[in-house]
Design an enzyme around this catalytic site. Structure first.
Site, mmCIF file in Angstrom:
data_model
loop_
_atom_site.group_PDB
_atom_site.id
_atom_site.type_symbol
_atom_site.label_atom_id
_atom_site.label_comp_id
_atom_site.label_asym_id
_atom_site.label_seq_id
_atom_site.Cartn_x
_atom_site.Cartn_y
_atom_site.Cartn_z
ATOM 1 N N LYS A 172 0.915 -1.186 -0.048
ATOM 2 C CA LYS A 172 0.146 -0.008 -0.021
ATOM 3 C C LYS A 172 0.970 1.217 0.006
ATOM 4 C CE LYS A 172 -2.144 1.669 3.635
ATOM 5 N NZ LYS A 172 -3.163 1.587 4.814
ATOM 6 N N LYS B 90 1.299 5.475 -0.307
ATOM 7 C CA LYS B 90 0.777 6.688 -0.208
ATOM 8 C C LYS B 90 1.093 7.675 -1.265
ATOM 9 C CE LYS B 90 1.754 7.257 4.787
ATOM 10 N NZ LYS B 90 0.163 6.646 5.147
ATOM 11 N N ASP C 205 -3.345 5.286 -0.705
ATOM 12 C CA ASP C 205 -3.937 5.996 0.336
ATOM 13 C C ASP C 205 -3.418 7.341 0.054
ATOM 14 O OD1 ASP C 205 -4.744 6.903 2.741
ATOM 15 O OD2 ASP C 205 -3.269 5.559 3.963
ATOM 16 N N ASN D 97 -4.681 9.794 2.381
ATOM 17 C CA ASN D 97 -4.573 10.334 3.682
ATOM 18 C C ASN D 97 -5.503 11.660 3.698
ATOM 19 O OD1 ASN D 97 -1.497 8.924 3.725
ATOM 20 N ND2 ASN D 97 -2.778 8.620 5.396
ATOM 21 N N GLU E 275 -7.651 4.472 -0.345
ATOM 22 C CA GLU E 275 -8.058 4.782 1.130
ATOM 23 C C GLU E 275 -8.093 6.392 1.473
ATOM 24 O OE1 GLU E 275 -5.574 2.110 3.448
ATOM 25 O OE2 GLU E 275 -5.246 3.672 4.906
ATOM 26 N N GLU F 33 -9.708 4.279 9.655
ATOM 27 C CA GLU F 33 -8.691 4.298 10.828
ATOM 28 C C GLU F 33 -8.567 5.485 11.683
ATOM 29 O OE1 GLU F 33 -5.320 4.738 7.705
ATOM 30 O OE2 GLU F 33 -4.596 6.182 9.234
ATOM 31 N N ASP G 107 -8.689 0.926 13.744
ATOM 32 C CA ASP G 107 -7.718 1.369 14.575
ATOM 33 C C ASP G 107 -8.127 0.795 15.948
ATOM 34 O OD1 ASP G 107 -5.151 3.789 14.682
ATOM 35 O OD2 ASP G 107 -6.233 3.271 16.293
ATOM 36 N N HIS H 280 -5.639 -1.314 11.216
ATOM 37 C CA HIS H 280 -4.503 -0.138 11.108
ATOM 38 C C HIS H 280 -3.421 -0.210 12.189
ATOM 39 C CE1 HIS H 280 -3.429 4.261 11.885
ATOM 40 N NE2 HIS H 280 -2.858 3.819 10.531
ATOM 41 N N GLU I 26 -2.668 -5.227 7.979
ATOM 42 C CA GLU I 26 -1.594 -4.053 7.651
ATOM 43 C C GLU I 26 -0.412 -4.585 8.608
ATOM 44 O OE1 GLU I 26 -1.933 0.563 6.848
ATOM 45 O OE2 GLU I 26 -1.811 0.157 8.981
#
Ligand SMILES: [Mg+2]
Length: 365
Positions: free
Chosen positions: A170, A172, A201, A203, A227, A253, A276, A303, A323
């Protein structure tokens, strides 16, 4: 917070919380800066039987390390002498903090206590956390993380994970242009090989309309999920993105507790969820989220917190991906093993959170 208890039940005798700053094996680049260490609070709850339960709290920034450690310590008097009954204590503490709210640092402190108590309870019975919860530890397909590192570095990291047998990677993303996002994804795909799942992701970095626009293009890349394309708590925005995109959306998360999960799922904000264990409210909160995900027939991942999450995914009906992260391995006596690309949580007692005390001493703040 007095609670009824029979005489055989272990009771809480003492709590210690220690702050450590653990350097990362490799600095992790994100769109908002480089993370080179993990500020953690290590909580030990000792029961009158002598058994100790442990947990890890991740404060993201060292600025929150002292206050979170203090909060956890300050809750000790509310626990002393109570039966080590984490679900009961979780309800009691939630009521106690209702006016202040159980998000943010308070939520983190309550989760630290909840996780340590469940760990202590599993140790009391000398079983894994999964077994204590009525299941058995079992493998979950695992993926590794890639930072915001550009095409070459991202490809190198992807190759590394694939060589270690991981089933997915995964990355970013959220580069200035979608063309750059695509070039990173393709570099990763080439390096990791066709059999490796690729997730990305954002974010929370895009507006819903920007996300829809980028996903029209990313939809051709065969991604396993995208994500947090948009703000984690903008459920309507995420629902719009999820409706428009073919690629599954992943989120969760950053949701605090079961109420956030309920609101998000009612809004159809996402195709998959990832909890999470700290923000969702410890083991007690995870079990509620897992039940909700199961009722909605939504696949659930974790997470961070690979050790305790591998135990919890073992009893999560819709378990999806683990993860993996090795960030906290230095302070753990027996970090989670990965075998054939899957988590291997068998053989752990409790949540698998035992300290490497010499390393803890070295990183104490
Ligand atoms: Mg994420």
């Amino acid at each position: 917070m007095p609670m009824p208890s029979s005489s055989q039940e272990p009771r809480i005798k003492a709590l210690t919380a220690r702050a450590v700053r653990v350097p990362m094996p490799q600095p992790h680049r994100t769109a908002s800066g480089v993370v080179s260490e993990s500020p953690l609070v290590l909580t030990d709850i000792t029961l009158d039987s002598g058994v100790v339960g442990r947990s890890i709290t991740f404060t993201y920034t060292p600025l929150a390390l002292g206050p979170t450690t203090d909060l956890i310590r300050n809750i000790e008097p509310l626990l002393m002498g109570n039966a080590a009954a984490p679900a009961e204590i979780s309800r009691g503490l939630a009521a106690r903090f209702r006016l202040l709210g159980a998000q943010g640092l308070i939520g983190m402190a309550l989760a630290a206590i909840d996780m340590a108590l469940w760990d202590g309870l599993a140790h009391t019975h000398s079983v894994s956390l999964a077994h204590l919860l009525g299941g058995l530890p079992k493998p979950t397909q695992a993926y590794g993380a890639i930072g915001y590192d550009g095409p070459d570095e991202s490809a190198k990291a992807a190759e590394g994970w694939a060589q270690r047998g991981f089933r997915g990677v995964k990355a970013k993303i959220g580069y200035p242009t979608v063309a750059e996002d695509v070039s990173v994804i393709r570099a990763i795909r080439r390096a990791a090989g066709e059999g490796t799942a690729v997730m990305v992701d954002y974010n929370q970095s895009l507006t819903p309309s920007e996300a829809v626009e980028r996903l029209r293009i990313l939809d051709a890349e065969g991604l396993t999920w995208v994500e947090e394309p948009s703000l984690a708590h903008d459920y309507a925005g995420h629902a719009k993105v999820a409706r428009e995109a073919r690629t599954p959306i992943q989120a969760g998360e950053n949701w605090w507790g079961i109420t956030d999960f309920a609101h998000a799922l009612e809004a159809d904000a996402t195709d998959f969820v990832m909890a999470d264990v700290m923000k969702v409210g410890g083991v007690t909160g995870w079990l509620e989220a897992a039940a909700l995900a199961n009722a909605h027939r939504i696949r659930m991942s974790n997470h961070l917190w690979p050790e305790i999450s591998a135990q919890l995914l073992s009893v999560t009906p819709t378990a999806h991906w683990l993860e993996y992260a090795d960030w906290w391995n230095p302070i753990l006596a027996d970090p989670l093993r990965i075998k054939d690309g899957m988590s291997d949580p068998a053989g752990a007692i409790g949540s698998g959170t035992e300290w490497n005390e010499a390393a803890v001493q070295r990183f104490l703040v």
